[in-house]
Motif scaffolding. Structure first.
Motif, PDB file in Angstrom:
ATOM      1  N   GLY A  22       0.794  -1.219   0.000  1.00  0.00           N
ATOM      2  CA  GLY A  22       0.000   0.000   0.000  1.00  0.00           C
ATOM      3  C   GLY A  22       0.827   1.270   0.000  1.00  0.00           C
ATOM      4  N   GLN A  23       2.073   1.189  -0.402  1.00  0.00           N
ATOM      5  CA  GLN A  23       2.965   2.348  -0.417  1.00  0.00           C
ATOM      6  C   GLN A  23       2.996   2.943  -1.826  1.00  0.00           C
ATOM      7  OE1 GLN A  23       6.496   0.420   0.948  1.00  0.00           O
ATOM      8  NE2 GLN A  23       6.032   0.834   3.094  1.00  0.00           N
ATOM      9  N   TYR A  24       1.925   3.616  -2.181  1.00  0.00           N
ATOM     10  CA  TYR A  24       1.782   4.113  -3.544  1.00  0.00           C
ATOM     11  C   TYR A  24       2.704   5.291  -3.837  1.00  0.00           C
ATOM     12  CZ  TYR A  24      -2.270   1.157  -3.086  1.00  0.00           C
ATOM     13  OH  TYR A  24      -3.079   0.084  -2.858  1.00  0.00           O
ATOM     14  N   ASP A  25       3.069   6.038  -2.804  1.00  0.00           N
ATOM     15  CA  ASP A  25       3.993   7.146  -3.028  1.00  0.00           C
ATOM     16  C   ASP A  25       5.367   6.641  -3.457  1.00  0.00           C
ATOM     17  OD1 ASP A  25       4.263   6.040  -0.484  1.00  0.00           O
ATOM     18  OD2 ASP A  25       5.068   7.894   0.377  1.00  0.00           O
ATOM     19  N   LEU A  26       5.786   5.480  -2.952  1.00  0.00           N
ATOM     20  CA  LEU A  26       7.060   4.905  -3.375  1.00  0.00           C
ATOM     21  C   LEU A  26       6.993   4.383  -4.806  1.00  0.00           C
ATOM     22  CD1 LEU A  26       8.217   3.026  -0.164  1.00  0.00           C
ATOM     23  CD2 LEU A  26       9.052   5.172  -1.085  1.00  0.00           C
ATOM     24  N   VAL A  27       5.824   3.893  -5.208  1.00  0.00           N
ATOM     25  CA  VAL A  27       5.648   3.451  -6.597  1.00  0.00           C
ATOM     26  C   VAL A  27       5.845   4.625  -7.537  1.00  0.00           C
ATOM     27  CG1 VAL A  27       4.006   2.523  -8.278  1.00  0.00           C
ATOM     28  CG2 VAL A  27       4.119   1.537  -5.994  1.00  0.00           C
ATOM     29  N   VAL A  28       5.231   5.744  -7.221  1.00  0.00           N
ATOM     30  CA  VAL A  28       5.356   6.933  -8.055  1.00  0.00           C
ATOM     31  C   VAL A  28       6.801   7.413  -8.080  1.00  0.00           C
ATOM     32  CG1 VAL A  28       4.648   9.349  -8.278  1.00  0.00           C
ATOM     33  CG2 VAL A  28       2.972   7.603  -7.692  1.00  0.00           C
ATOM     34  N   LYS A  29       7.483   7.353  -6.935  1.00  0.00           N
ATOM     35  CA  LYS A  29       8.882   7.772  -6.865  1.00  0.00           C
ATOM     36  C   LYS A  29       9.764   6.897  -7.743  1.00  0.00           C
ATOM     37  CE  LYS A  29      12.675   8.322  -3.633  1.00  0.00           C
ATOM     38  NZ  LYS A  29      13.144   8.124  -2.271  1.00  0.00           N
ATOM     39  N   ARG A  30       9.587   5.580  -7.683  1.00  0.00           N
ATOM     40  CA  ARG A  30      10.390   4.657  -8.496  1.00  0.00           C
ATOM     41  C   ARG A  30      10.144   4.871  -9.982  1.00  0.00           C
ATOM     42  NH1 ARG A  30      13.999   3.281  -4.910  1.00  0.00           N
ATOM     43  NH2 ARG A  30      13.149   2.131  -3.186  1.00  0.00           N
ATOM     44  N   VAL A  31       8.894   5.077 -10.362  1.00  0.00           N
ATOM     45  CA  VAL A  31       8.568   5.305 -11.769  1.00  0.00           C
ATOM     46  C   VAL A  31       9.218   6.588 -12.259  1.00  0.00           C
ATOM     47  CG1 VAL A  31       6.679   5.806 -13.366  1.00  0.00           C
ATOM     48  CG2 VAL A  31       6.469   3.951 -11.726  1.00  0.00           C
ATOM     49  N   HIS A  32       9.155   7.631 -11.446  1.00  0.00           N
ATOM     50  CA  HIS A  32       9.770   8.901 -11.821  1.00  0.00           C
ATOM     51  C   HIS A  32      11.285   8.757 -11.966  1.00  0.00           C
ATOM     52  CE1 HIS A  32      10.361  13.156 -12.238  1.00  0.00           C
ATOM     53  NE2 HIS A  32      11.239  13.128 -11.247  1.00  0.00           N
ATOM     54  N   GLU A  33      11.916   8.047 -11.045  1.00  0.00           N
ATOM     55  CA  GLU A  33      13.361   7.821 -11.136  1.00  0.00           C
ATOM     56  C   GLU A  33      13.728   7.075 -12.413  1.00  0.00           C
ATOM     57  OE1 GLU A  33      14.476   5.659  -7.689  1.00  0.00           O
ATOM     58  OE2 GLU A  33      14.399   7.397  -6.370  1.00  0.00           O
ATOM     59  N   SER A  34      12.940   6.077 -12.757  1.00  0.00           N
ATOM     60  CA  SER A  34      13.255   5.298 -13.952  1.00  0.00           C
ATOM     61  C   SER A  34      13.048   6.113 -15.224  1.00  0.00           C
ATOM     62  CB  SER A  34      12.421   4.023 -13.992  1.00  0.00           C
ATOM     63  OG  SER A  34      11.055   4.326 -14.019  1.00  0.00           O
ATOM     64  N   GLU A  35      12.059   6.990 -15.244  1.00  0.00           N
ATOM     65  CA  GLU A  35      11.859   7.842 -16.418  1.00  0.00           C
ATOM     66  C   GLU A  35      12.975   8.865 -16.556  1.00  0.00           C
ATOM     67  OE1 GLU A  35       7.952   9.445 -15.977  1.00  0.00           O
ATOM     68  OE2 GLU A  35       7.020   7.696 -16.905  1.00  0.00           O
ATOM     69  N   VAL A  36      13.484   9.365 -15.449  1.00  0.00           N
ATOM     70  CA  VAL A  36      14.564  10.343 -15.488  1.00  0.00           C
ATOM     71  C   VAL A  36      15.874   9.680 -15.913  1.00  0.00           C
ATOM     72  CG1 VAL A  36      16.000  11.826 -14.049  1.00  0.00           C
ATOM     73  CG2 VAL A  36      13.532  11.927 -13.839  1.00  0.00           C
ATOM     74  N   ASN A  37      16.140   8.499 -15.371  1.00  0.00           N
ATOM     75  CA  ASN A  37      17.408   7.820 -15.654  1.00  0.00           C
ATOM     76  C   ASN A  37      17.447   7.157 -17.018  1.00  0.00           C
ATOM     77  OD1 ASN A  37      18.514   8.518 -13.203  1.00  0.00           O
ATOM     78  ND2 ASN A  37      17.782   6.678 -12.198  1.00  0.00           N
ATOM     79  N   CYS A  38      16.306   6.771 -17.546  1.00  0.00           N
ATOM     80  CA  CYS A  38      16.258   6.012 -18.804  1.00  0.00           C
ATOM     81  C   CYS A  38      15.245   6.618 -19.774  1.00  0.00           C
ATOM     82  CB  CYS A  38      15.886   4.572 -18.527  1.00  0.00           C
ATOM     83  SG  CYS A  38      16.848   3.791 -17.262  1.00  0.00           S
ATOM     84  N   PRO A  39      15.474   7.828 -20.276  1.00  0.00           N
ATOM     85  CA  PRO A  39      14.495   8.470 -21.160  1.00  0.00           C
ATOM     86  C   PRO A  39      14.141   7.670 -22.420  1.00  0.00           C
ATOM     87  CG  PRO A  39      16.252   9.986 -20.597  1.00  0.00           C
ATOM     88  CD  PRO A  39      16.614   8.668 -20.027  1.00  0.00           C
ATOM     89  N   PRO A  40      15.073   6.939 -23.048  1.00  0.00           N
ATOM     90  CA  PRO A  40      14.681   6.193 -24.242  1.00  0.00           C
ATOM     91  C   PRO A  40      13.700   5.068 -23.944  1.00  0.00           C
ATOM     92  CG  PRO A  40      17.077   6.280 -24.068  1.00  0.00           C
ATOM     93  CD  PRO A  40      16.509   6.853 -22.815  1.00  0.00           C
ATOM     94  N   PHE A  41      13.631   4.638 -22.703  1.00  0.00           N
ATOM     95  CA  PHE A  41      12.760   3.531 -22.337  1.00  0.00           C
ATOM     96  C   PHE A  41      11.462   3.999 -21.695  1.00  0.00           C
ATOM     97  CE2 PHE A  41      17.109   1.818 -22.079  1.00  0.00           C
ATOM     98  CZ  PHE A  41      17.000   0.843 -23.053  1.00  0.00           C
ATOM     99  N   SER A  42      11.133   5.268 -21.794  1.00  0.00           N
ATOM    100  CA  SER A  42       9.960   5.785 -21.096  1.00  0.00           C
ATOM    101  C   SER A  42       8.668   5.145 -21.576  1.00  0.00           C
ATOM    102  CB  SER A  42       9.883   7.299 -21.213  1.00  0.00           C
ATOM    103  OG  SER A  42       9.764   7.676 -22.567  1.00  0.00           O
TER     104      SER A  42
END
Length: 53
Positions: A22-42
């Protein structure tokens, strides 16, 4: 290169684990980190999110 993609590799397990807790804020944080670190894979990241949420 692998260090940059670490968040992408761990994204699936992070989403599943945080959703079950139920930690949805961490899900959003991980998704944001992955989009920032890997823009071609967004677009792949977005598809992964829709599969597990």
């Amino acid at each position: 290169m692998l260090r940059r993609l670490r968040t992408l590799f761990n994204l699936r397990s992070a989403i599943c684990g945080n959703n079950s807790k139920g930690q949805y804020d961490l899900v959003v944080k991980r998704v944001h980190e992955s989009e920032v670190n890997c823009p071609p894979f967004s677009c792949i990241i977005t598809k992964v999110i829709y599969l597990f949420i």
